[in-house]
Design an enzyme around this catalytic site. Structure first.
Site, PDB file in Angstrom:
ATOM      1  N   HIS A 254       1.307   5.430  -2.102  1.00 39.41           N
ATOM      2  CA  HIS A 254       1.792   6.744  -1.664  1.00 39.41           C
ATOM      3  C   HIS A 254       3.013   7.270  -2.417  1.00 39.41           C
ATOM      4  CE1 HIS A 254      -0.824   7.522   1.784  1.00 39.41           C
ATOM      5  NE2 HIS A 254      -0.710   6.250   2.119  1.00 39.41           N
TER       6      HIS A 254
ATOM      7  N   SER B 282      -4.034   1.598  -4.647  1.00 37.95           N
ATOM      8  CA  SER B 282      -3.472   0.298  -4.271  1.00 37.95           C
ATOM      9  C   SER B 282      -4.560  -0.734  -3.996  1.00 37.95           C
ATOM     10  CB  SER B 282      -2.586   0.450  -3.018  1.00 37.95           C
ATOM     11  OG  SER B 282      -3.338   0.945  -1.917  1.00 37.95           O
TER      12      SER B 282
ATOM     13  N   GLU C 283      -5.602   9.691   1.023  1.00 43.62           N
ATOM     14  CA  GLU C 283      -5.937   8.266   0.966  1.00 43.62           C
ATOM     15  C   GLU C 283      -7.031   7.944  -0.057  1.00 43.62           C
ATOM     16  OE1 GLU C 283      -4.485   5.766   2.151  1.00 43.62           O
ATOM     17  OE2 GLU C 283      -3.208   6.524   3.760  1.00 43.62           O
TER      18      GLU C 283
ATOM     19  N   HIS D 222       0.833  -1.209   0.000  1.00 42.46           N
ATOM     20  CA  HIS D 222       0.000   0.000   0.000  1.00 42.46           C
ATOM     21  C   HIS D 222       0.865   1.255   0.000  1.00 42.46           C
ATOM     22  CE1 HIS D 222      -2.980   2.994   1.284  1.00 42.46           C
ATOM     23  NE2 HIS D 222      -2.114   3.330   2.235  1.00 42.46           N
TER      24      HIS D 222
END
Length: 515
Positions: free
Chosen positions: A350, A409, A390, A345
């Site tokens: 990110h 993701s 997010e 993730h």
């Protein structure tokens, strides 16, 4: 005027208060955390709840110890600060008291005489008619006095029949409600001890609950991260076949979906990572390689995390352009879902956008806004972070694209978010900060930014309304966060801005001359 010694005492006292309220509980199902997956928003709410419970417990213990049920929160922390050592006990404390006087005749002179006897100095004295029934005057007195003497004065005043009330106002040197925060990147080591463990054996629904080998692997990688300190080389992890296979499964899916659904900034950096061989099938990127890549592009760096930090600590690291990243991999039986963020993730979701200058700036500004924020404001900042970094969407030539790491993701929620099933709302921080988060299924609402620049402008305007009584900035040369609460601090900043404006003016003039 604050001296360097008093500032050091203030920072030390605030840090000790923060350690007192460190999160000791696990965010597991047995401690009231039953959600399907971890969320920064619920982390912040859980942290606020635990801090309130712990604070109440500490206050009750202090009141019982002093046999004084009337002790206020500020007085308890003043006593704790004084008890640190002999120097702290005798340190001169500036404090403001509000005294409600029943009858004015002679009462004030007796109070001032008591201050004099305790070797205190009155700095300010104001009075006004009291609106409290049965009282004639409200007196505001600011004084400098040794901490032990100040505590003695408070006890003496409370025993006086001439006073209807005595209140010690919050001062930043003793008030636990003003959060300690890191001032230098090395101070993130102090945040690290607050790291919470999300242990698979505590949640029967966790994919690794019954897998002893997986739990041992997680524990080993966590211990490596816990031992990491500022300045250490980022540890190298030798990933096993199951972990590499899980990465490859997710990576292949992402490569197929992202060109169509991810924003242009993400796709640009993703291609760079592929060109440099950092992103490829069959090999999980090492944090060291990714950190070096980010530093070259935006100055962001990585440090290993054993698990999820508290919301306050995680956001604080962003202020230093540091992203705290896990190194463990989700359970192999669940390659496309994990109840808490793992390195897949972090890396796929990110890292690409942290290498984009505009997005990196937005992330850092969220971090800077969190420094010194109240618990309630941390919850709001966490919610804004959740619905942007997010799960954020943005417009690109009229088409909705994804930029949130949780979407980029997780292919299932990515396809849901860009479809016409959920509601798409314009990104407005004030309303986004209050939006309830759905942790059992896909979000029914997503917020769409016109662009990263538009999101930054709106965020800056919203942050300016927060309660923090000072501004902060990050100095990349010293890796320090500077608190702009004095004329001296502003003079240094203005001098630097003047120099930058001079370079800008010279550059513009030379470009004009070229034409």
């Amino acid at each position: 005027m604050k001296t360097p010694e008093s500032n050091n005492i203030a920072v030390h006292a605030a840090k000790k208060n923060r350690e007192m309220f460190a999160i000791k509980k696990s965010y597991s199902i047995e401690n009231g955390y039953p959600s399907r997956r971890r969320s920064l928003v619920d982390d912040a709410r859980f942290e606020s709840l635990v801090v309130r419970q712990t604070k109440q417990s500490v206050l009750e213990e202090a009141r019982q110890r002093c046999n004084d049920s009337g002790l206020t929160e500020e007085e308890v922390f003043l006593a704790n600060a004084a008890a640190e050592n002999k120097d702290a006990e005798n340190a001169v404390q500036r404090a403001s008291l509000v005294l409600r006087i029943r009858e004015s005749g002679g009462s004030l002179s007796r109070i001032l005489k008591t201050v004099e006897n305790l070797k205190g100095t009155v700095v300010q004295l104001e009075s006004r008619p009291s609106k409290t029934p049965g009282c004639q005057l409200d007196i505001l007195v600011t004084l400098d006095m040794a901490r032990t003497a100040l505590l003695q004065l408070l006890r003496s005043l409370r025993q006086s029949g001439a006073l209807a009330g005595v209140t010690l106002l919050s001062e930043n040197k003793v008030d636990a409600k003003e959060a300690w925060f890191p001032r230098h990147a090395r101070d993130l080591d102090n945040c690290n001890h607050l790291m919470t463990k999300y242990e698979p054996e505590l949640d029967m629904n966790h994919p690794g609950f019954a897998d002893k080998a997986y739990r041992e692997r997680r524990k080993k990688i966590a211990e490596i991260a816990f031992s990491y300190k500022y300045g250490d080389p980022i540890p190298h992890i030798e990933y096993n076949e199951d972990e590499i296979s899980t990465w490859t499964s997710v990576f292949r899916t992402v490569v197929d979906l992202l060109p169509k659904h991810a924003c242009a900034e993400y796709n640009r950096v993703f291609q760079l990572l592929q060109d440099e061989g950092i992103f490829r099938e069959g090999a999980i990127p090492q944090l060291k390689d990714m950190s070096d890549f980010l530093q070259r592009h935006t100055g962001f760096t990585l440090r290993p995390a054993a698990g999820l930090l508290t919301a306050r600590d995680f956001l604080a690291s962003l202020a230093f352009r540091v992203f705290q990243s896990t190194q463990y991999v989700r359970h192999p039986t669940s390659p496309f879902h994990t109840p808490e963020p793992d390195c897949i993730h972090e890396l796929i979701g990110h890292m690409p956008l942290l290498a984009d200058p505009s997005f990196a700036q937005f992330s850092q500004e969220i971090g800077l806004a969190s420094l010194g924020a109240s618990d309630a404001e941390i919850e709001k900042l966490s919610t804004v972070y959740w619905f942007t970094v997010e799960f954020g969407l943005c417009k690109e030539k009229g088409v909705v694209k994804a930029y949130g790491a949780g979407l980029l993701s997780a292919y299932g929620e990515l396809l849901h978010a860009v479809s016409d099933k959920p509601e798409h709302r314009p990104f407005e921080p004030a309303s986004t900060a209050l939006q309830p988060y759905q942790d059992q299924e896909y979000q029914p609402i997503y917020y769409v930014a016109e662009s990263f620049e538009d999101a930054k402008q709106k965020f800056r305007k919203w942050v300016s309304t927060m309660s923090r009584p000072y501004e902060v900035r990050f100095n990349p040369h010293t890796q320090r966060v500077e608190v702009l609460d004095s004329v001296e601090g502003l003079e240094g900043l203005l001098s630097q801005l003047h120099l930058e404006m001079m370079h800008l003016t010279n550059a513009v003039n030379k470009i004009k001359a070229g034409f």
